[in-house]
Motif scaffolding. Structure first.
Motif, PDB file in Angstrom:
ATOM      1  N   VAL A  18     -91.984  12.103 -41.771  1.00 48.40           N
ATOM      2  CA  VAL A  18     -92.060  12.132 -40.309  1.00 48.40           C
ATOM      3  C   VAL A  18     -92.707  13.435 -39.856  1.00 48.40           C
ATOM      4  CG1 VAL A  18     -90.744  12.093 -38.159  1.00 48.40           C
ATOM      5  CG2 VAL A  18     -90.013  10.688 -40.099  1.00 48.40           C
ATOM      6  N   ILE A  19     -93.773  13.330 -39.055  1.00 47.77           N
ATOM      7  CA  ILE A  19     -94.436  14.521 -38.532  1.00 47.77           C
ATOM      8  C   ILE A  19     -93.588  15.138 -37.427  1.00 47.77           C
ATOM      9  CG2 ILE A  19     -96.543  15.435 -37.504  1.00 47.77           C
ATOM     10  CD1 ILE A  19     -98.032  13.013 -38.590  1.00 47.77           C
ATOM     11  N   ALA A  26     -90.482   7.934 -33.957  1.00 50.24           N
ATOM     12  CA  ALA A  26     -90.943   8.891 -34.962  1.00 50.24           C
ATOM     13  C   ALA A  26     -92.423   8.675 -35.267  1.00 50.24           C
ATOM     14  CB  ALA A  26     -90.123   8.747 -36.235  1.00 50.24           C
ATOM     15  N   VAL A  27     -93.183   9.751 -35.255  1.00 47.75           N
ATOM     16  CA  VAL A  27     -94.592   9.714 -35.646  1.00 47.75           C
ATOM     17  C   VAL A  27     -94.650  10.058 -37.130  1.00 47.75           C
ATOM     18  CG1 VAL A  27     -96.882  10.690 -35.301  1.00 47.75           C
ATOM     19  CG2 VAL A  27     -95.348  10.392 -33.346  1.00 47.75           C
ATOM     20  N   ARG A  28     -95.076   9.109 -37.935  1.00 45.45           N
ATOM     21  CA  ARG A  28     -95.047   9.266 -39.380  1.00 45.45           C
ATOM     22  C   ARG A  28     -96.446   9.543 -39.957  1.00 45.45           C
ATOM     23  NH1 ARG A  28     -90.310   7.506 -41.707  1.00 45.45           N
ATOM     24  NH2 ARG A  28     -88.829   6.592 -40.232  1.00 45.45           N
ATOM     25  N   TRP A  29     -96.434  10.224 -41.091  1.00 48.66           N
ATOM     26  CA  TRP A  29     -97.684  10.530 -41.769  1.00 48.66           C
ATOM     27  C   TRP A  29     -98.417   9.254 -42.194  1.00 48.66           C
ATOM     28  CZ3 TRP A  29    -100.263  14.785 -41.540  1.00 48.66           C
ATOM     29  CH2 TRP A  29     -99.618  16.009 -41.388  1.00 48.66           C
ATOM     30  N   TYR A  30     -97.660   8.239 -42.617  1.00 48.22           N
ATOM     31  CA  TYR A  30     -98.302   7.025 -43.132  1.00 48.22           C
ATOM     32  C   TYR A  30     -99.157   6.352 -42.064  1.00 48.22           C
ATOM     33  CZ  TYR A  30     -98.897   2.555 -45.515  1.00 48.22           C
ATOM     34  OH  TYR A  30     -99.445   1.449 -46.109  1.00 48.22           O
ATOM     35  N   GLY A  31     -98.586   6.164 -40.879  1.00 53.33           N
ATOM     36  CA  GLY A  31     -99.353   5.559 -39.798  1.00 53.33           C
ATOM     37  C   GLY A  31    -100.496   6.447 -39.354  1.00 53.33           C
ATOM     38  N   ALA A 111     -88.110  -1.938 -36.294  1.00 55.18           N
ATOM     39  CA  ALA A 111     -87.693  -1.700 -37.675  1.00 55.18           C
ATOM     40  C   ALA A 111     -88.838  -1.230 -38.553  1.00 55.18           C
ATOM     41  CB  ALA A 111     -87.095  -2.984 -38.263  1.00 55.18           C
ATOM     42  N   GLY A 112     -90.067  -1.385 -38.086  1.00 50.69           N
ATOM     43  CA  GLY A 112     -91.221  -0.960 -38.876  1.00 50.69           C
ATOM     44  C   GLY A 112     -91.702  -2.068 -39.798  1.00 50.69           C
ATOM     45  N   ILE A 113     -92.926  -1.905 -40.241  1.00 52.91           N
ATOM     46  CA  ILE A 113     -93.503  -2.843 -41.201  1.00 52.91           C
ATOM     47  C   ILE A 113     -93.138  -2.357 -42.591  1.00 52.91           C
ATOM     48  CG2 ILE A 113     -95.657  -3.818 -42.089  1.00 52.91           C
ATOM     49  CD1 ILE A 113     -96.843  -3.472 -39.308  1.00 52.91           C
TER      50      ILE A 113
END
Length: 286
Positions: A18-19, A26-31, A111-113
């Motif tokens: 999580v960035i 949450a802004v994540r690195w993966y996305g 829940a996210g992919i």
């Protein structure tokens, strides 16, 4: 040297996927890596339009990438369900398709992919580009070849996102290059296969295709070479990557990824062979 080795082997545990967070979002690195990947592909494609004689304009490139993004997400998710998660789909079809969960109090949250398949993403992009090129009355392979040389470099960022997430780790190893991945079922050194993929399927394949982009003998050559080249490299890297726990080896000692890569190599070789014969029988075509 020992300090560096300790840092390297324990690096996955130090990384936060999580960035930053804003409230419950949450802004994540993966996305973020996906956004960076498409930006890189777009900018390099614009460079090609500016420096090479291509029958496309800036708007065409942007629209095509928009279609490709939809193809990646839909194809990647549906491909994961088809190739890796059919049992989960049959157990909970709606929950598998829709990334939202509900609580007993009636609340709803994202829940996210939870799974994406590269090979499914490829199929999704191919279908998206086919429909888009037809809608624009442009050649399919000419359209696909426009983006192919820069595609592996964008893919590199996706694998870096997997690495930061600590997922898709490799098999157990005694080599010093191994790392401890917190999500792994055992506390053992494992190959950082995400980094292997980022380099060989990403940077190395990008350099090959980028250097050959102006020497393509016929439309479809770069597309076929990419499919074969990616499948070839990924097939061997799969020997260092941990097979999916719920699938294991699906054919002899080969993982699902290797089976799909073998099909990918056949498709790439077939495209180059058929397009070469078509170009040879049509002297007027460039």
């Amino acid at each position: 040297m020992n300090d560096f080795l300790f840092w390297w082997q324990n690096l996955p545990a130090q990384m936060n996927p999580v960035i930053f967070s804003l409230g419950g979002f949450a802004v994540r690195w993966y996305g973020t890596m996906y956004i960076i990947a498409f930006t890189v592909v777009y900018l390099l494609t614009l460079y090609r339009l500016k420096t090479e004689k291509k029958p496309f304009d800036r708007q065409f490139a942007g629209d095509a990438l928009t279609w490709a993004m939809v193809g990646v997400v839909l194809g990647g998710r549906l491909g994961y369900i088809l190739f890796y998660g059919l049992d989960g789909f049959f157990a909970d079809p709606l929950g598998t398709l829709i990334p939202w969960t509900t609580s007993s109090s009636g609340g709803c949250s994202f829940a996210g992919i939870t799974g994406m398949s590269y090979h499914g993403g490829v199929i999704g992009v191919v279908l998206a580009m086919w429909f888009f090129s037809r809608s624009q009355k442009k050649g399919f392979f000419e359209t696909f070849d426009l983006f192919i040389p820069s595609l592996p470099l964008g893919y590199t960022f996706g694998r870096l996102g997997n690495f930061i997430n600590g997922e898709l780790y490799g098999r157990v190893t005694d080599a010093a290059v191994g790392m401890y991945f917190p999500m792994a079922p055992t506390v053992e050194l494992r190959h950082p296969s995400q980094l292997y993929e980022a380099f060989f399927e990403g940077i190395l394949l990008f350099l090959v295709l980028w250097l050959l982009r102006k020497k393509s003998p016929y439309p479809g050559f770069l597309s076929g070479l990419y499919l074969f080249g990616y499948g070839f490299v990924r097939f061997f890297i799969e020997f260092f990557r941990e097979p999916d726990a719920h699938l294991g080896f699906v054919f002899l000692n080969f993982s699902m990824g290797q089976v799909l890569c073998f099909v990918m190599m056949i498709a790439g070789a077939a495209i180059m062979l058929l397009r070469a014969n078509g170009a040879g029988s049509s002297p007027g075509r460039k």
